[in-house]
Design an enzyme around this catalytic site. Structure first.
Site, PDB file in Angstrom:
ATOM      1  N   HIS A  89       0.872  -1.190   0.000  1.00 22.43           N
ATOM      2  CA  HIS A  89       0.000   0.000   0.000  1.00 22.43           C
ATOM      3  C   HIS A  89       0.904   1.235   0.000  1.00 22.43           C
ATOM      4  O   HIS A  89       1.962   1.235   0.625  1.00 22.43           O
ATOM      5  CB  HIS A  89      -0.893  -0.023   1.240  1.00 22.43           C
ATOM      6  CG  HIS A  89      -1.958   1.031   1.203  1.00 22.43           C
ATOM      7  ND1 HIS A  89      -1.699   2.346   1.521  1.00 22.43           N
ATOM      8  CD2 HIS A  89      -3.266   0.972   0.855  1.00 22.43           C
ATOM      9  CE1 HIS A  89      -2.816   3.050   1.386  1.00 22.43           C
ATOM     10  NE2 HIS A  89      -3.783   2.238   0.973  1.00 22.43           N
ATOM     11  N   GLU A 157      -3.842   1.971  -7.413  1.00 24.45           N
ATOM     12  CA  GLU A 157      -4.271   3.069  -6.531  1.00 24.45           C
ATOM     13  C   GLU A 157      -3.409   4.299  -6.788  1.00 24.45           C
ATOM     14  O   GLU A 157      -2.279   4.390  -6.270  1.00 24.45           O
ATOM     15  CB  GLU A 157      -4.088   2.668  -5.062  1.00 24.45           C
ATOM     16  CG  GLU A 157      -4.947   1.530  -4.595  1.00 24.45           C
ATOM     17  CD  GLU A 157      -5.249   1.661  -3.100  1.00 24.45           C
ATOM     18  OE1 GLU A 157      -6.395   1.919  -2.772  1.00 24.45           O
ATOM     19  OE2 GLU A 157      -4.337   1.532  -2.279  1.00 24.45           O
TER      20      GLU A 157
HETATM   21  C1  PEP Z   1      -7.007   3.210   0.619  1.00 30.19           C
HETATM   22  O1  PEP Z   1      -6.852   3.395   1.821  1.00 30.19           O
HETATM   23  O2  PEP Z   1      -6.354   2.359   0.009  1.00 30.19           O
HETATM   24  C2  PEP Z   1      -8.006   4.021  -0.076  1.00 30.19           C
HETATM   25  C3  PEP Z   1      -8.232   3.784  -1.335  1.00 30.19           C
HETATM   26  O3  PEP Z   1      -8.628   4.982   0.669  1.00 30.19           O
HETATM   27  P1  PEP Z   1      -9.850   5.907   0.176  1.00 30.19           P
HETATM   28  O4  PEP Z   1     -10.922   5.007  -0.347  1.00 30.19           O
HETATM   29  O5  PEP Z   1     -10.261   6.654   1.406  1.00 30.19           O
HETATM   30  O6  PEP Z   1      -9.315   6.807  -0.885  1.00 30.19           O
END
Ligand code: PEP
Length: 228
Positions: A89, A157
């Site tokens: 992450h 992400e």
């Molecule tokens: C995450 O913590 O990986 C995340 C995507 O958070 P959020 O949905 O709050 O952007």
């Protein structure tokens, strides 16, 4: 199968009383709750009778055993009922300084113990603005052996989208997911970063699932999305 992954951060600690039994879950969905380590046992007990809800951790040691103070081994995780583990992450890349080799070791050891890695990649805002997203995604995955690409969940992400309330345009998310599938050869590709009720269905339709932070601790919104 489409995956809905909840990444509960430290703000969940006072709010463990989730009513998992009340969540209605669409037929081709798997829900994965990834709480902080101290809540793994509690959540495992709460989801016992929910056959479409699984447990995941937010990290995993890169070693099976040994003197690694502060780390949690794969066996410790399977003992708590974990079937998944988030690896790489952006917050753990940033604060715990994991490099790509260590992350790949984590993924390999997770697989050895029957834990499915949820392997995160994504570009920074500057990289996005400089049109560098695809180079960064290629770079962050170039050491991942081909034979494990089909065995993991790859979570795209964009770092700048996490917790910011801002997402890339839907066409850009779709384009990055196609790139990760077609060029980088990953099979299951999820999106994470400010997924909310209003963009949930669009993002689900172009991906194999979502990784959700903030919205996952709002029980009403989260359970609503699980049944969409
Ligand atoms: C995450 O913590 O990986 C995340 C995507 O958070 P959020 O949905 O709050 O952007």
């Amino acid at each position: 199968m489409k995956y809905i992954i909840a990444n509960w951060k430290m703000n969940i600690v006072d709010n463990i009383n989730q009513k998992f039994q009340l969540i209605k879950i669409g037929s081709d969905r798997e829900i994965i709750i990834c709480p902080p380590y101290t809540l793994l046992n509690d959540v495992n007990n709460s989801i016992k009778n929910c056959d479409k809800i699984s447990l995941g951790s937010q990290d995993i040691s890169h070693k099976a055993s040994g003197a690694y103070t502060g780390m949690i081994s794969p066996k410790m995780l399977t003992n708590c009922g974990c079937k998944y583990s988030i690896i790489g992450h952006s917050e753990s890349r940033l604060y715990l300084k994991y490099d790509e080799e260590t992350l790949i070791q984590k993924a390999k050891i997770a697989l050895e113990y029957g834990i499915m890695p949820i392997y995160c990649i994504g570009e920074s805002l500057n990289e996005y603005k400089n049109n560098n997203t695809k180079n960064i995604l290629r770079d962050q995955t170039k050491l991942i052996p081909d034979d494990i690409k089909s065995k993991i969940l790859l979570a795209y992400e964009p770092i700048w989208a996490i917790g910011s309330g801002i997402t890339p345009k839907m066409e850009q998310i779709s384009d990055s997911i196609s790139f990760i599938k077609n060029e980088l050869k990953f099979h299951n590709v999820l999106y994470g970063g400010s997924v909310v009720k209003s963009n949930f269905s669009d993002i689900m339709s172009m991906s194999d699932g979502v990784l959700i932070g903030s919205m996952s601790i709002n029980f009403d919104d989260f359970s609503y999305c699980c049944n969409l």
